[in-house]
Design an enzyme around this catalytic site. Structure first.
Site, PDB file in Angstrom:
ATOM      1  N   CYS A  66     -16.767  45.823  85.325  1.00 39.12           N
ATOM      2  CA  CYS A  66     -16.698  45.576  86.305  1.00 39.12           C
ATOM      3  C   CYS A  66     -15.635  44.074  86.843  1.00 39.12           C
ATOM      4  O   CYS A  66     -16.303  43.277  85.943  1.00 39.12           O
ATOM      5  CB  CYS A  66     -17.925  45.609  87.459  1.00 39.12           C
ATOM      6  SG  CYS A  66     -18.317  47.532  87.683  1.00 39.12           S
ATOM      7  N   CYS A 114     -21.912  44.832  83.619  1.00 42.34           N
ATOM      8  CA  CYS A 114     -21.572  46.543  82.819  1.00 42.34           C
ATOM      9  C   CYS A 114     -19.819  44.912  82.287  1.00 42.34           C
ATOM     10  O   CYS A 114     -19.259  44.420  83.242  1.00 42.34           O
ATOM     11  CB  CYS A 114     -21.264  47.678  83.672  1.00 42.34           C
ATOM     12  SG  CYS A 114     -19.466  47.594  84.192  1.00 42.34           S
ATOM     13  N   CYS A 172     -23.468  43.622  89.043  1.00 41.24           N
ATOM     14  CA  CYS A 172     -23.546  44.241  88.018  1.00 41.24           C
ATOM     15  C   CYS A 172     -23.043  43.655  86.459  1.00 41.24           C
ATOM     16  O   CYS A 172     -21.993  42.539  86.737  1.00 41.24           O
ATOM     17  CB  CYS A 172     -22.676  45.989  88.550  1.00 41.24           C
ATOM     18  SG  CYS A 172     -21.822  46.876  86.787  1.00 41.24           S
TER      19      CYS A 172
HETATM   20  N1  LIG Z   1     -22.759  49.090  78.230  1.00 43.62           N
HETATM   21  C1  LIG Z   1     -21.421  49.667  78.929  1.00 43.62           C
HETATM   22  C2  LIG Z   1     -21.700  50.196  80.413  1.00 43.62           C
HETATM   23  C3  LIG Z   1     -20.765  50.718  81.410  1.00 43.62           C
HETATM   24  C4  LIG Z   1     -21.297  51.946  82.488  1.00 43.62           C
HETATM   25  O1  LIG Z   1     -21.699  52.002  81.814  1.00 43.62           O
HETATM   26  N2  LIG Z   1     -20.436  50.862  83.250  1.00 43.62           N
HETATM   27  C5  LIG Z   1     -21.546  51.719  85.144  1.00 43.62           C
HETATM   28  C6  LIG Z   1     -21.786  50.165  86.040  1.00 43.62           C
HETATM   29  S1  LIG Z   1     -20.044  50.358  86.442  1.00 43.62           S
HETATM   30  C7  LIG Z   1     -20.656  52.460  85.191  1.00 43.62           C
HETATM   31  O2  LIG Z   1     -21.166  53.315  86.268  1.00 43.62           O
HETATM   32  N3  LIG Z   1     -18.989  53.029  84.739  1.00 43.62           N
HETATM   33  C8  LIG Z   1     -18.693  53.793  84.903  1.00 43.62           C
HETATM   34  C9  LIG Z   1     -17.711  53.794  84.798  1.00 43.62           C
HETATM   35  O3  LIG Z   1     -16.753  52.666  84.509  1.00 43.62           O
HETATM   36  O4  LIG Z   1     -16.365  54.043  85.202  1.00 43.62           O
HETATM   37  C10 LIG Z   1     -20.699  48.465  79.116  1.00 43.62           C
HETATM   38  O5  LIG Z   1     -20.911  46.768  80.545  1.00 43.62           O
HETATM   39  O6  LIG Z   1     -19.428  48.585  79.232  1.00 43.62           O
HETATM   40 ZN   LIG Z   2     -19.876  47.381  86.572  1.00 45.64          ZN
END
Ligand SMILES: N[C@@H](CCC(=O)N[C@@H](CS)C(=O)NCC(=O)O)C(=O)O
Ligand SMILES: [Zn+2]
Ligand SMILES: [Zn+2]
Length: 201
Positions: free
Chosen positions: A69, A66, A64
């Site tokens: 994480c 993002c 992932c």
């Molecule tokens: N572009 C954003 C995406 C964040 C995102 O949507 N992460 C996904 C994959 S882990 C998710 O489901 N997030 C929910 C959360 O973090 O609570 C970032 O990088 O912060």
């Molecule tokens: Zn993530």
């Protein structure tokens, strides 16, 4: 400051075969073992480590990109899988855990001392993934966890400093490492979310 500069340009710091995606991917993805029974996840603290016991095999393991994480040092991607929340138990030093962002859908329980995320829980019963916990199986010494299957939220690595012009090469690298890159989740998981939405109108 130097860390900030390194992190800003991390996509250009190359190992022999490209960027540092994640140690468990760059070293070669280890296959899952049949009848794998689970194991223990341990944080990075040298003393009084947080320990989480997992019963059974993980599922939907993936890289992932993002920003939320947890990633090991210098990795561009996290590697994260799910298990049923009923199969996860914190057995040692639970008092060291804190939720890093209460407003997020995934409540990520991190060790206050070393910063490692021990598990992420979805507590909203309406969420398509309610009942699943997110874990990083690299925190376990056991071998045989389900292997990463795809790369999610790939474009998101730009948000933590990767240069847009490096993205083509990074997507190609992921593909050559056996991980199809997606900018959200895999089609199978997007279908699960859409089905949940349709069924709960
Ligand atoms: N572009 C954003 C995406 C964040 C995102 O949507 N992460 C996904 C994959 S882990 C998710 O489901 N997030 C929910 C959360 O973090 O609570 C970032 O990088 O912060
Ligand atoms: Zn993530
Ligand atoms: Zn710790």
């Amino acid at each position: 400051m130097i860390n900030k500069i390194i992190s800003k340009y991390k996509a250009t710091f190359c190992c022999t075969n490209g960027v540092l995606i994640h140690p468990n991917i760059d070293k070669g993805i280890q296959p899952a073992l049949n009848n794998f029974k689970g194991g223990e996840l341990k944080c990075h603290c040298r003393s009084k480590a947080v320990i989480v016991e997992i019963k059974g095999q993980s599922a939907h393991n993936h890289a992932c990109g993002c920003s939320k994480c947890w990633k090991p040092a210098d990795a561009l991607f996290s590697v994260v899988a799910v298990i049923s929340k009923d199969n996860l138990k914190v057995t040692n030093n639970e008092s060291k855990l804190k939720v890093i962002d209460d407003s997020a859908a995934i409540k990520r329980f991190a060790c206050k001392e070393c910063g490692v995320h021990m598990y992420g829980r979805i507590d909203n019963t309406e969420h398509p993934f309610f009942g699943l916990d997110f874990i990083h199986t690299e925190l376990s010494t056991q071998k045989g966890w389900s292997a990463p299957e795809f790369a999610a939220f790939v474009s998101s690595i730009i948000e933590t400093g990767t240069k847009p012009e490096d993205m083509d090469a990074i997507r190609q690298q992921l593909t050559s490492q056996g991980l199809t890159p997606y900018d959200c989740l895999s089609p199978a998981l997007m279908d699960v979310i859409a089905t949940h939405t349709e069924n709960n109108k």
